[in-house]
Design an enzyme around this catalytic site. Structure first.
Site, PDB file in Angstrom:
ATOM      1  N   ASP A 126       0.872  -1.161   0.000  1.00  0.00           N
ATOM      2  CA  ASP A 126       0.000   0.000   0.000  1.00  0.00           C
ATOM      3  C   ASP A 126       0.918   1.223   0.000  1.00  0.00           C
ATOM      4  O   ASP A 126       2.105   1.133   0.326  1.00  0.00           O
ATOM      5  CB  ASP A 126      -0.934  -0.006   1.223  1.00  0.00           C
ATOM      6  CG  ASP A 126      -2.147   0.883   0.990  1.00  0.00           C
ATOM      7  OD1 ASP A 126      -3.164   0.691   1.653  1.00  0.00           O
ATOM      8  OD2 ASP A 126      -2.076   1.762   0.100  1.00  0.00           O
TER       9      ASP A 126
HETATM   10  C1  GLC Z   1      -4.262   4.508  -0.401  1.00  0.00           C
HETATM   11  C2  GLC Z   1      -5.131   3.294  -0.131  1.00  0.00           C
HETATM   12  C3  GLC Z   1      -5.080   2.279  -1.236  1.00  0.00           C
HETATM   13  C4  GLC Z   1      -4.861   3.014  -2.553  1.00  0.00           C
HETATM   14  C5  GLC Z   1      -3.465   3.574  -2.510  1.00  0.00           C
HETATM   15  C6  GLC Z   1      -3.155   4.429  -3.750  1.00  0.00           C
HETATM   16  O1  GLC Z   1      -3.730   4.975   0.786  1.00  0.00           O
HETATM   17  O2  GLC Z   1      -4.971   2.627   1.104  1.00  0.00           O
HETATM   18  O3  GLC Z   1      -6.318   1.554  -1.222  1.00  0.00           O
HETATM   19  O4  GLC Z   1      -4.995   2.109  -3.646  1.00  0.00           O
HETATM   20  O5  GLC Z   1      -3.219   4.354  -1.343  1.00  0.00           O
HETATM   21  O6  GLC Z   1      -3.975   5.550  -3.765  1.00  0.00           O
END
Ligand code: GLC
Length: 740
Positions: free
Chosen positions: A262
């Site tokens: 993430d």
């Molecule tokens: C965010 C989310 C994730 C998302 C990623 C990119 O913090 O937790 O679900 O795909 O970052 O935006």
């Protein structure tokens, strides 16, 4: 003759002149051979460069070899607008507006796997058209607390339902040559302290509740990538957690795809090397806004890793394994020259969004058959509430979108009824007048100067004269109202909506409450309101879908994918849990003491409390009668199956769909088990008077529970009850079988 021999001769002599296509570029060769060939040609620096972001949403390919970069994009409900190379702010493109499909709680509420495949395929076409190789979704974290800010992105409280719905979504999406990235693996079940929550959960609960949807995504959906979650499990961050990524995901499930962190979920180079992370994104950001330092060469799997290899501190075995998996992702996507071309904002996509929304709407209550509306010349319709006019596609966190269009509820009602009825709108309450996310603005002016009292009085005065009063409220994806990185403070509706609803209910018995949310909400007025619709975040077609259902053009067939508790104190995560909702900086241990008793697994065991609306609940404008379920055998042999059949009849006056649910109950087991567990469902369309026979194949896996000591699934001999139900609290019949 001469000519033929000339050609043959030429071919023989010319052969050496035609350059041999290298294996890694030769589409006639097996992908695994092509991966090995590409790997063998890459330098150490090229391999390490492939392991981490080079921009907000892209990672490096191998330009020298003609292997393109990998572009990822949010999100699960639609393709995010382009942001600047290294900023979250908008790139300002004019051709990246999209279709917003209904939020995944709505998809889960359809209980229709064909809708899931249609959804994934349509979303994948939009991603493909935008030249993306990875969609950062779907999310399947289990609904454990109704306060979780991201439940609207997920598929409810039951692992079987979530797993059955996510697999076809992934297959549909990946049919475009675009990878799904199922998330957030694992145990990311609330947003407060999402980066520093250390989840403590016993193995049985882990395997029976929190892993199955991810396992289905991998084994049935064939997911090509998966996203590690921010939280910790067993004191280790899930973006580099040996147990979840190497031992469970790869060794037990056979996952051959890429593990993507993430954004900002990577915290340590050694752990990232050894514990299964492949592709690092968003380091040092909180995943939504800017962070401390963004120099991509300083990422944990960038220069620090290169240094450890050059110094001999670590070998290149893990490196090559990571690069092989990323190359496999490339060959499945950007290197596949035969993948379709996709499409953006097509009529088919709007039709798909509308159909999925219509199948996902849940009619919670309809006393006296107030719905569908009977509208004729001169009918007066009063619409009340900010959610009738507020755009919902902007906001909520990373799933926020820039849509080509969004039909608002009031627009949909006007379009459907406006030519015969008199339609009046009253604000009713003021919620969140802003409308901006990452530089995408709704452009709406929702400013309001009148007081709450004036707004209520204004709406009540009109309500007394109306034939129908449609209150449209709920949550709105603002902070703490169904939004990433924040949880709700309580179960109650915000912005004083309860007072508005109660004031309206006091003057009319023609009141319909439409709750727009991705979470259960408290309904203290539930007995005063004759009709209640659970309307999810429907996206671009929201107004059309709502009007379709209110008018009866669509007969609602959705069923709740999670329990609606009457009050927070009835929720086991809040009865036993450590959940405090208080933001902290240091690591917070959260023990899932409710164990396997999540949702209906808990409410089924309660004698004193009942849910407001049960898991699997949803009414129709027609009625369905169930025959007595019958098993083709009273015994299940060691490796056999038992077929359970039940006749279902539409005994009402209009066509409709029914979701027949099948639960199993174990009468006697060496470990405690819930009263019943969902193990099958089937959605059937029936004309008035029509009958059909629904069958369920029950096998020993359906009867099993996870035995943590033996670390395997166990079906113990003995008697089992097979329940056939229209909802978890509406069992229409059961049949007993015995496992020999
Ligand atoms: C965010 C989310 C994730 C998302 C990623 C990119 O913090 O937790 O679900 O795909 O970052 O935006």
């Amino acid at each position: 003759m001469r000519f033929a021999s000339f050609i043959a001769g030429f071919a023989l002599t010319a052969a050496p002149l035609v350059a041999q296509v290298p294996v890694y570029l030769d589409e006639t060769k097996p992908v695994e051979d092509r991966i090995e060939d590409a790997l063998g040609r890459m330098t150490l620096e090229e391999k390490v460069a492939m392991l981490h972001a080079q921009s907000k949403f892209s990672s490096r390919g191998v330009p020298r070899l003609g292997i393109p970069d990998i572009w990822t994009t949010d999100g699960p409900h639609g393709i995010r607008p382009e942001v600047l190379w290294d900023q979250w702010d908008q790139a300002g493109w004019t051709n990246d507006s999209c279709v917003a499909f209904p939020a995944l709680t709505c998809l889960a509420a359809t209980w229709n796997t064909e809708m899931a495949e249609l959804y994934g395929r349509s979303l994948g076409e939009e991603a493909r058209y935008r030249n993306k190789s990875v969609v950062l979704g779907p999310g399947v974290n289990i609904y454990r607390t109704p306060l979780n800010g991201r439940n609207f992105e997920y598929m409810g409280e039951d692992p079987y339902l979530a797993g059955a719905m996510v697999a076809p979504y992934i297959r549909g999406l990946q049919s475009n040559g675009v990878a799904a990235c199922v998330k957030h693996y694992a145990l990311n079940n609330h947003e407060v302290n999402r980066h520093n929550t250390n989840v403590i959960v016993d193995d049985r609960t882990l395997y029976e509740i929190y892993l199955p949807a991810f396992k289905a995504a991998v084994q049935e959906g064939g997911a090509w990538s998966i996203m590690g979650s921010y939280n910790l499990f067993e004191d280790t961050h899930c973006c580099h957690n040996d147990r979840t990524l190497n031992r469970i995901l790869r060794d037990e499930w056979g996952f051959d795809g890429v593990v993507i962190s993430d954004w900002g979920g990577t915290h340590d180079t050694d752990q990232a090397i050894r514990n299964g992370l492949d592709l690092e994104f968003g380091s040092w950001t909180d995943g939504l806004r800017s962070g401390t330092k963004n120099a991509y060469d300083n990422y944990f799997l960038a220069y620090p890793y290169l240094e450890k290899i050059r110094s001999g501190e670590v070998g290149t075995e893990e490196l090559d394994a990571k690069v092989r998996r990323i190359l496999r992702l490339a060959y499945r996507t950007v290197m596949d020259r035969n993948r379709p071309l996709g499409s953006l904002c097509s009529d088919e996509h709007y039709a798909a969004a509308r159909r999925i929304g219509g199948e996902g709407m849940v009619l919670l209550k309809n006393d006296g058959g107030l719905l569908p509306m009977k509208v004729e010349k001169g009918t007066r319709i009063l619409v009340v509430g900010e959610n009738a006019v507020k755009m919902m596609t902007v906001g909520g966190g990373s799933s926020s979108l820039k849509v080509q269009r969004e039909i608002l509820p009031l627009d949909g009602i006007r379009e459907r009824f406006g030519d015969v009825a008199e339609i009046v709108y009253k604000r009713g309450y003021v919620g969140d007048v802003t409308g901006e996310y990452n530089g995408v603005t709704t452009g709406q002016d929702l400013s309001e100067s009148r007081s709450a009292e004036e707004l209520i009085a204004d709406a009540v005065a009109e309500a007394e004269k109306a034939d129908y009063v449609i209150f449209i409220g709920g949550l709105n994806k603002s902070d703490h109202q169904d939004c990433e990185n924040t949880d709700r403070a309580g179960l109650e509706l915000p912005y004083g909506q309860d007072a508005v609803i109660e004031a309206l209910a006091a003057v009319t018995d023609r009141l319909v409450v439409v709750n727009v949310s991705g979470n259960a909400v408290a309904m203290p007025w539930v007995d005063e309101v004759p009709a209640i619709l659970q309307a999810w975040y429907i996206g671009s077609e929201a107004g059309h879908v709502l009007a379709d259902v209110l008018s009866g053009d669509v007969n609602p067939s959705g069923k709740l994918p999670f329990t609606f508790p009457e009050k927070l104190e009835d929720v086991p995560a809040h009865i036993f849990g450590d959940y405090t909702g208080i933001s902290q900086r240091d690591t917070v241990d959260i023990e899932y003491k409710d164990g396997i008793y999540v949702g209906y697994r808990w409410t089924d065991m309660q004698k004193k409390t009942k849910p407001l609306f049960a898991f699997g609940h949803g009414l129709s404008y027609t009625e369905f009668q169930y025959g007595r379920p019958v098993a083709d055998s009273a015994f299940m042999s060691e490796d056999g199956t038992v077929t359970v059949s039940v006749e279902v009849t539409n005994t009402g006056s209009r066509a409709g769909q029914e979701v027949v649910q099948m639960y199993i109950g174990d009468r006697k087991s060496s470990l405690p088990r819930p009263l019943k567990e969902l193990k099958g469902f089937s959605k059937v369309y029936l004309e008035p008077g029509e009958s059909t026979v629904v069958t369920f194949e029950v096998d020993r896996d359906d009867l099993s529970f996870f035995d943590p000591d033996r670390h395997e699934w166990v079906a113990e001999p003995g008697k089992f009850d097979i329940y056939v139900a229209a909802a978890s609290d509406d069992v229409r019949g059961k049949v007993s079988i015995e496992l020999k």
